[in-house]
Design a protein around this motif. Structure first.
Motif, PDB file in Angstrom:
ATOM      1  N   LEU A  50      28.169  26.887  -9.176  1.00 25.11           N
ATOM      2  CA  LEU A  50      26.749  26.612  -8.995  1.00 25.11           C
ATOM      3  C   LEU A  50      25.910  27.860  -9.243  1.00 25.11           C
ATOM      4  O   LEU A  50      24.764  27.762  -9.709  1.00 25.11           O
ATOM      5  CB  LEU A  50      26.493  26.079  -7.579  1.00 25.11           C
ATOM      6  CG  LEU A  50      27.048  24.682  -7.287  1.00 25.11           C
ATOM      7  CD1 LEU A  50      26.816  24.307  -5.833  1.00 25.11           C
ATOM      8  CD2 LEU A  50      26.395  23.644  -8.205  1.00 25.11           C
ATOM      9  N   ALA A  51      26.494  29.016  -8.945  1.00 19.57           N
ATOM     10  CA  ALA A  51      25.761  30.260  -9.175  1.00 19.57           C
ATOM     11  C   ALA A  51      25.730  30.636 -10.653  1.00 19.57           C
ATOM     12  O   ALA A  51      24.784  31.286 -11.119  1.00 19.57           O
ATOM     13  CB  ALA A  51      26.400  31.386  -8.357  1.00 19.57           C
ATOM     14  N   GLN A  52      26.753  30.220 -11.417  1.00 17.08           N
ATOM     15  CA  GLN A  52      26.856  30.629 -12.814  1.00 17.08           C
ATOM     16  C   GLN A  52      26.285  29.613 -13.796  1.00 17.08           C
ATOM     17  O   GLN A  52      25.852  29.976 -14.891  1.00 17.08           O
ATOM     18  CB  GLN A  52      28.335  30.874 -13.174  1.00 17.08           C
ATOM     19  CG  GLN A  52      28.984  31.997 -12.389  1.00 17.08           C
ATOM     20  CD  GLN A  52      30.455  32.141 -12.728  1.00 17.08           C
ATOM     21  OE1 GLN A  52      30.923  31.648 -13.751  1.00 17.08           O
ATOM     22  NE2 GLN A  52      31.193  32.798 -11.860  1.00 17.08           N
ATOM     23  N   THR A  53      26.294  28.332 -13.431  1.00 17.25           N
ATOM     24  CA  THR A  53      25.882  27.289 -14.368  1.00 17.25           C
ATOM     25  C   THR A  53      24.374  27.315 -14.589  1.00 17.25           C
ATOM     26  O   THR A  53      23.586  27.486 -13.665  1.00 17.25           O
ATOM     27  CB  THR A  53      26.297  25.908 -13.846  1.00 17.25           C
ATOM     28  OG1 THR A  53      27.698  25.892 -13.617  1.00 17.25           O
ATOM     29  CG2 THR A  53      25.939  24.818 -14.846  1.00 17.25           C
ATOM     30  N   THR A  54      24.002  27.129 -15.853  1.00 13.38           N
ATOM     31  CA  THR A  54      22.594  27.080 -16.218  1.00 13.38           C
ATOM     32  C   THR A  54      22.385  25.994 -17.262  1.00 13.38           C
ATOM     33  O   THR A  54      23.353  25.417 -17.781  1.00 13.38           O
ATOM     34  CB  THR A  54      22.111  28.434 -16.777  1.00 13.38           C
ATOM     35  OG1 THR A  54      20.708  28.375 -17.014  1.00 13.38           O
ATOM     36  CG2 THR A  54      22.825  28.777 -18.063  1.00 13.38           C
TER      37      THR A  54
END
Length: 221
Positions: A50-54
């Motif tokens: 969730l922190a890495q996905t964009t």
């Protein structure tokens, strides 16, 4: 029996996921609670992803970079496949049948739900068609999907872009008597002419039986 609030909240949260009902939520929740190592592993993976996905700023695909891997590695492609959601991209990539670029609409037009062309990034889609020779519409075979496809086709009507849609009809190995009316309708409308094979060698003819010898007759002299 009333569950502890923390456990009940976990089960309710799991049950909100697509395809997960109350019973499945109980099984998953119980597995996570009775195997804390797996629960902590899942929590760590979720936190990291969730922190890495964009969201890709060009095609609206989920990735860890923007532009995404497809827009970067396939920038020279002149084909653009328009899909409803990210799951459609994953399914097409899994088939290995397409190697062009994508554009994720994020939904389909719906007057009832108030989804307009602006909500589906259609203006952005037209911008992404620069240098594209073919737009492939891979949209759901529903009224909303057909309406969305017609709107896109109308907007591209005055350009040199060729607009195509995926063939629909009978799946491989299925019988006609098992198909619904809509599937048969699409199959009949999208029928194709069989290509004529090259001239095949003439099969050997069966040997003819010799006629019995007729008795020769001579005219009277």
């Amino acid at each position: 029996m009333q569950l502890p609030p923390a456990i009940d909240l976990l089960l309710q949260t799991l049950a909100k996921l697509p395809g997960v009902g109350r019973r499945a939520a109980r099984r998953v929740g119980l597995a996570l609670l009775t195997q804390p190592a797996k629960g902590h592993e899942l929590a760590a993976v979720l936190h990291n992803v969730l922190a890495q996905t964009t969201t890709c700023q060009q095609c609206h695909m989920l990735d860890v970079t923007s532009p995404c891997q497809y827009c970067t590695t396939r920038a020279a492609s002149t084909q653009l496949c328009v899909v409803e959601g990210v799951a459609d991209v994953w399914a097409i990539e899994e088939s290995g049948a397409y190697h062009g670029r994508y554009f994720v609409l994020g939904g389909l037009l719906s007057a009832i739900d108030g989804i307009t062309p602006d909500d589906l990034h259609l203006p952005h889609l037209l911008q992404q068609c620069s240098g594209i020779t073919e737009v492939i519409l891979d949209l759901h075979a529903s009224l909303a999907g057909q309406a969305t496809a017609h709107v896109i086709a109308r907007k591209l009507a005055g350009t040199s872009v060729r607009v195509t849609t995926l063939a629909r009809g009978l799946p491989v190995g299925a019988g006609v008597d098992y198909m619904d009316k809509s599937t048969l309708h699409f199959a009949l409308d999208g029928r194709q002419e069989l290509t004529k094979p090259d001239a095949a060698p003439t099969p050997p003819q069966p040997a003819q039986r010799a006629n019995p010898r007729r008795r020769e007759t001579h005219p009277d002299t």
